[in-house]
Design a protein around this motif. Structure first.
Motif, PDB file in Angstrom:
ATOM      1  N   TYR A  51      39.713  45.046  15.443  1.00 59.72           N
ATOM      2  CA  TYR A  51      38.343  44.910  14.958  1.00 59.72           C
ATOM      3  C   TYR A  51      38.024  43.567  14.302  1.00 59.72           C
ATOM      4  CZ  TYR A  51      38.569  49.926  15.692  1.00 59.72           C
ATOM      5  OH  TYR A  51      38.736  51.157  16.256  1.00 59.72           O
ATOM      6  N   ALA A  52      38.998  42.706  14.103  1.00 59.04           N
ATOM      7  CA  ALA A  52      38.712  41.397  13.511  1.00 59.04           C
ATOM      8  C   ALA A  52      37.736  40.634  14.404  1.00 59.04           C
ATOM      9  CB  ALA A  52      40.001  40.603  13.348  1.00 59.04           C
ATOM     10  N   PRO A  53      36.918  39.749  13.827  1.00 57.12           N
ATOM     11  CA  PRO A  53      35.901  39.029  14.604  1.00 57.12           C
ATOM     12  C   PRO A  53      36.448  38.340  15.851  1.00 57.12           C
ATOM     13  CG  PRO A  53      35.564  38.672  12.259  1.00 57.12           C
ATOM     14  CD  PRO A  53      36.855  39.421  12.391  1.00 57.12           C
ATOM     15  N   ASN A  54      37.624  37.766  15.752  1.00 57.96           N
ATOM     16  CA  ASN A  54      38.217  37.082  16.907  1.00 57.96           C
ATOM     17  C   ASN A  54      39.427  37.833  17.435  1.00 57.96           C
ATOM     18  OD1 ASN A  54      36.393  34.812  16.860  1.00 57.96           O
ATOM     19  ND2 ASN A  54      37.487  34.107  15.036  1.00 57.96           N
ATOM     20  N   ALA A  55      39.338  39.144  17.430  1.00 59.63           N
ATOM     21  CA  ALA A  55      40.466  39.981  17.851  1.00 59.63           C
ATOM     22  C   ALA A  55      40.873  39.675  19.290  1.00 59.63           C
ATOM     23  CB  ALA A  55      40.099  41.452  17.711  1.00 59.63           C
ATOM     24  N   ASP A  56      42.176  39.657  19.512  1.00 57.38           N
ATOM     25  CA  ASP A  56      42.730  39.455  20.852  1.00 57.38           C
ATOM     26  C   ASP A  56      42.994  40.834  21.441  1.00 57.38           C
ATOM     27  OD1 ASP A  56      43.875  38.458  23.123  1.00 57.38           O
ATOM     28  OD2 ASP A  56      45.732  37.766  22.154  1.00 57.38           O
ATOM     29  N   VAL A  57      41.962  41.412  22.045  1.00 53.68           N
ATOM     30  CA  VAL A  57      42.045  42.789  22.529  1.00 53.68           C
ATOM     31  C   VAL A  57      41.483  42.864  23.942  1.00 53.68           C
ATOM     32  CG1 VAL A  57      39.838  43.359  21.431  1.00 53.68           C
ATOM     33  CG2 VAL A  57      41.431  45.197  22.017  1.00 53.68           C
ATOM     34  N   VAL A  58      42.144  43.645  24.797  1.00 54.28           N
ATOM     35  CA  VAL A  58      41.711  43.806  26.182  1.00 54.28           C
ATOM     36  C   VAL A  58      41.727  45.285  26.550  1.00 54.28           C
ATOM     37  CG1 VAL A  58      42.505  41.534  26.916  1.00 54.28           C
ATOM     38  CG2 VAL A  58      44.062  43.487  27.077  1.00 54.28           C
ATOM     39  N   TYR A  59      40.910  45.634  27.529  1.00 51.65           N
ATOM     40  CA  TYR A  59      40.839  46.999  28.038  1.00 51.65           C
ATOM     41  C   TYR A  59      41.146  46.942  29.529  1.00 51.65           C
ATOM     42  CZ  TYR A  59      38.481  47.928  23.641  1.00 51.65           C
ATOM     43  OH  TYR A  59      38.172  48.028  22.311  1.00 51.65           O
ATOM     44  N   ILE A  60      42.180  47.622  29.966  1.00 50.20           N
ATOM     45  CA  ILE A  60      42.553  47.575  31.376  1.00 50.20           C
ATOM     46  C   ILE A  60      42.863  48.969  31.900  1.00 50.20           C
ATOM     47  CG2 ILE A  60      43.547  45.274  31.099  1.00 50.20           C
ATOM     48  CD1 ILE A  60      46.322  46.774  31.691  1.00 50.20           C
ATOM     49  N   TYR A  61      42.684  49.135  33.200  1.00 51.43           N
ATOM     50  CA  TYR A  61      43.138  50.323  33.897  1.00 51.43           C
ATOM     51  C   TYR A  61      44.501  50.019  34.511  1.00 51.43           C
ATOM     52  CZ  TYR A  61      38.465  52.336  33.621  1.00 51.43           C
ATOM     53  OH  TYR A  61      37.296  52.858  33.168  1.00 51.43           O
ATOM     54  N   PHE A  62      45.339  51.039  34.582  1.00 55.16           N
ATOM     55  CA  PHE A  62      46.604  50.897  35.293  1.00 55.16           C
ATOM     56  C   PHE A  62      47.044  52.253  35.809  1.00 55.16           C
ATOM     57  CE2 PHE A  62      47.907  51.714  30.909  1.00 55.16           C
ATOM     58  CZ  PHE A  62      48.899  52.668  31.054  1.00 55.16           C
ATOM     59  N   GLY A  63      47.976  52.244  36.728  1.00 52.61           N
ATOM     60  CA  GLY A  63      48.511  53.482  37.283  1.00 52.61           C
ATOM     61  C   GLY A  63      50.019  53.450  37.272  1.00 52.61           C
ATOM     62  N   LYS A  64      50.596  53.971  38.316  1.00 51.74           N
ATOM     63  CA  LYS A  64      52.063  54.001  38.432  1.00 51.74           C
ATOM     64  C   LYS A  64      52.521  52.634  38.935  1.00 51.74           C
ATOM     65  CE  LYS A  64      51.263  57.542  40.997  1.00 51.74           C
ATOM     66  NZ  LYS A  64      51.418  58.682  41.953  1.00 51.74           N
ATOM     67  N   GLU A  65      52.485  51.674  38.028  1.00 52.72           N
ATOM     68  CA  GLU A  65      52.661  50.282  38.416  1.00 52.72           C
ATOM     69  C   GLU A  65      53.502  49.532  37.389  1.00 52.72           C
ATOM     70  OE1 GLU A  65      48.397  49.141  40.289  1.00 52.72           O
ATOM     71  OE2 GLU A  65      48.361  49.675  38.164  1.00 52.72           O
ATOM     72  N   ASN A  66      53.962  48.370  37.794  1.00 52.94           N
ATOM     73  CA  ASN A  66      54.618  47.437  36.886  1.00 52.94           C
ATOM     74  C   ASN A  66      53.670  46.260  36.680  1.00 52.94           C
ATOM     75  OD1 ASN A  66      57.069  48.962  36.797  1.00 52.94           O
ATOM     76  ND2 ASN A  66      57.576  48.153  38.822  1.00 52.94           N
ATOM     77  N   VAL A  67      53.038  46.227  35.521  1.00 54.02           N
ATOM     78  CA  VAL A  67      51.972  45.271  35.248  1.00 54.02           C
ATOM     79  C   VAL A  67      52.502  44.167  34.331  1.00 54.02           C
ATOM     80  CG1 VAL A  67      49.600  45.015  34.449  1.00 54.02           C
ATOM     81  CG2 VAL A  67      50.373  47.221  35.352  1.00 54.02           C
ATOM     82  N   SER A  68      52.113  42.930  34.608  1.00 50.83           N
ATOM     83  CA  SER A  68      52.557  41.797  33.793  1.00 50.83           C
ATOM     84  C   SER A  68      51.372  40.994  33.281  1.00 50.83           C
ATOM     85  CB  SER A  68      53.463  40.867  34.620  1.00 50.83           C
ATOM     86  OG  SER A  68      54.625  41.534  35.046  1.00 50.83           O
ATOM     87  N   PHE A  69      51.450  40.579  32.006  1.00 53.14           N
ATOM     88  CA  PHE A  69      50.472  39.685  31.391  1.00 53.14           C
ATOM     89  C   PHE A  69      51.142  38.337  31.153  1.00 53.14           C
ATOM     90  CE2 PHE A  69      48.477  43.664  30.651  1.00 53.14           C
ATOM     91  CZ  PHE A  69      47.141  43.427  30.368  1.00 53.14           C
ATOM     92  N   ILE A  70      50.566  37.290  31.709  1.00 48.78           N
ATOM     93  CA  ILE A  70      51.146  35.956  31.573  1.00 48.78           C
ATOM     94  C   ILE A  70      50.090  35.016  31.004  1.00 48.78           C
ATOM     95  CG2 ILE A  70      52.336  34.073  32.721  1.00 48.78           C
ATOM     96  CD1 ILE A  70      53.808  36.713  32.922  1.00 48.78           C
TER      97      ILE A  70
END
Length: 379
Positions: A88-107
């Motif tokens: 909730y901070a003004p400059n919050a580093d927050v994301v909303y994503i969908y995923f399933g039976k997967e191997n997901v990577s954030f780079i």
């Protein structure tokens, strides 16, 4: 001036399309280390899950089980200030994503928000869907806040400017809802059609418009938890209309004892949906306290249904706000059984019942509620 939405459930829909399976979400965010943490919340088949992970040399990993496609909120706590600040901070580093039976990577070199997301077919489909409907609610809200903040201090105080910015924002939201509805009609086999229809239907469903599109959706989609919830919301619009007998329910109070709506027959009852984490709900509590004082001895009762999932937070909020009336909850967050029965997907929400348990108001709040109670108890 800041554009915010009431607490709305569409941020955590869930889809159950298959048997339980493993997933992983990994990240490499620069070389960030302690005290940084990443938090994740996701809902699977109507059950909410949360987890956290210490970031070591920019790396984090989450593993778990999902029964199908779900959506997740992930927040990166760069400074170790805790989960609420990371969201909730003004400059919050927050994301909303969908995923399933997967191997997901954030780079990324610096943040979740700027990360490239790899390995997720669901995420790619979500991005394509958003491109068609005009972006996420969060993106539209961020854009309008940036527009306002970029104006001069004098402009920010100008009510004409404020109204113009607000009007553009509302037009964008309305346009997005229309595109969502068209997407749902055109793509009955896409799970994002269900997302689109659920969001665009809102809390007060236009049954004649929404129900045919819902029935045209793939049967597997309608059989998911989100599909079933939307079906209940469609039904609730009719059964909670003014003049209808309010749906009966029983839930446990703060002491774990069952309390039924039926036990309050003979009183005017306000069934109030709220939560300790809901700012607008808490802001409205002083008025409810005042109304309760005025009319409790004349046959008025309030039965508050909490959408909390943390009992201590629920109990503490009742005490802090001084709420002397009746309280129940099953502590299932947005999956509260009574909330689903009444079609509640945003709080605060309330239903005013007469002595026979019939709905006499379902959009009353603050001054409109006060006026209705004054009319009822004028003698």
């Amino acid at each position: 001036m800041k554009f915010r939405f009431a607490a709305i459930a569409f941020l955590l829909p869930a889809f159950a399309m298959a048997q339980t399976s493993n997933f992983s979400i990994t990240g490499q965010i620069g070389k960030i280390g302690q005290p940084a943490k990443v938090y994740i919340d996701y809902s699977d088949n109507g059950k909410n899950h949360e987890d956290s992970c210490v970031v070591v040399d920019g790396k984090f990993t989450f593993k778990g089980n999902v029964s199908g496609v779900t959506t997740s909120r992930m927040s990166f706590d760069h400074q170790g200030k805790g989960k609420p600040h990371s969201i909730y901070a003004p400059n919050a580093d927050v994301v909303y994503i969908y995923f399933g039976k997967e191997n997901v990577s954030f780079i990324s070199k610096d943040s979740l928000a700027n990360a490239q997301v790899l390995g997720s077919k669901i995420y790619n489909e979500f991005q394509a869907y958003n491109a068609q409907i005009g972006g996420t609610i969060m993106a539209l809200t961020k854009a309008v806040n940036q527009e306002f903040q970029s104006a001069s201090p004098e402009m920010q105080k100008d009510t004409t400017f404020q109204k113009a910015v607000d009007a553009r924002f509302l037009r964008n939201i309305k346009r997005r809802e229309e595109k969502q509805f068209e997407f749902a009609k055109a793509n009955p086999n896409s799970y994002f059609a269900l997302v689109a229809l659920s969001e665009s239907a809102g809390t007060k469903v236009d049954v004649a418009r929404v129900e045919p599109v819902y029935k045209a959706l793939n049967a597997d989609l309608r059989n998911t938890d989100m599909g079933k919830e939307l079906a209940m919301r469609i039904t609730a619009t009719t059964i909670t209309a003014v003049g209808q007998q309010a749906p009966q329910f029983t839930q446990n109070d703060v002491n774990g004892k069952p309390l039924s709506l039926a036990s309050l027959k003979g009183k005017y009852v306000l069934v109030e949906f709220w939560a300790s984490w809901c700012g607008p709900c808490r802001a409205g509590n002083p008025n409810l306290v005042e109304q309760y004082k005025l009319y409790k001895d004349k046959g008025f009762e309030i039965l508050s249904v909490s959408l909390d999932n943390n009992k201590q937070a629920w109990v503490d909020a009742i005490k802090k706000d001084g709420l002397p009336w009746l309280h129940v909850s099953d502590l299932k967050y947005w999956n509260n059984d009574v909330a689903r029965l009444y079609g509640v997907r945003a709080v605060p929400a309330s239903f005013l019942l007469d002595k026979d348990g019939k709905v006499i108001g379902n959009t009353l709040r603050d001054e409109s509620l006060n006026a209705k109670l004054a009319e009822i108890f004028k003698n």
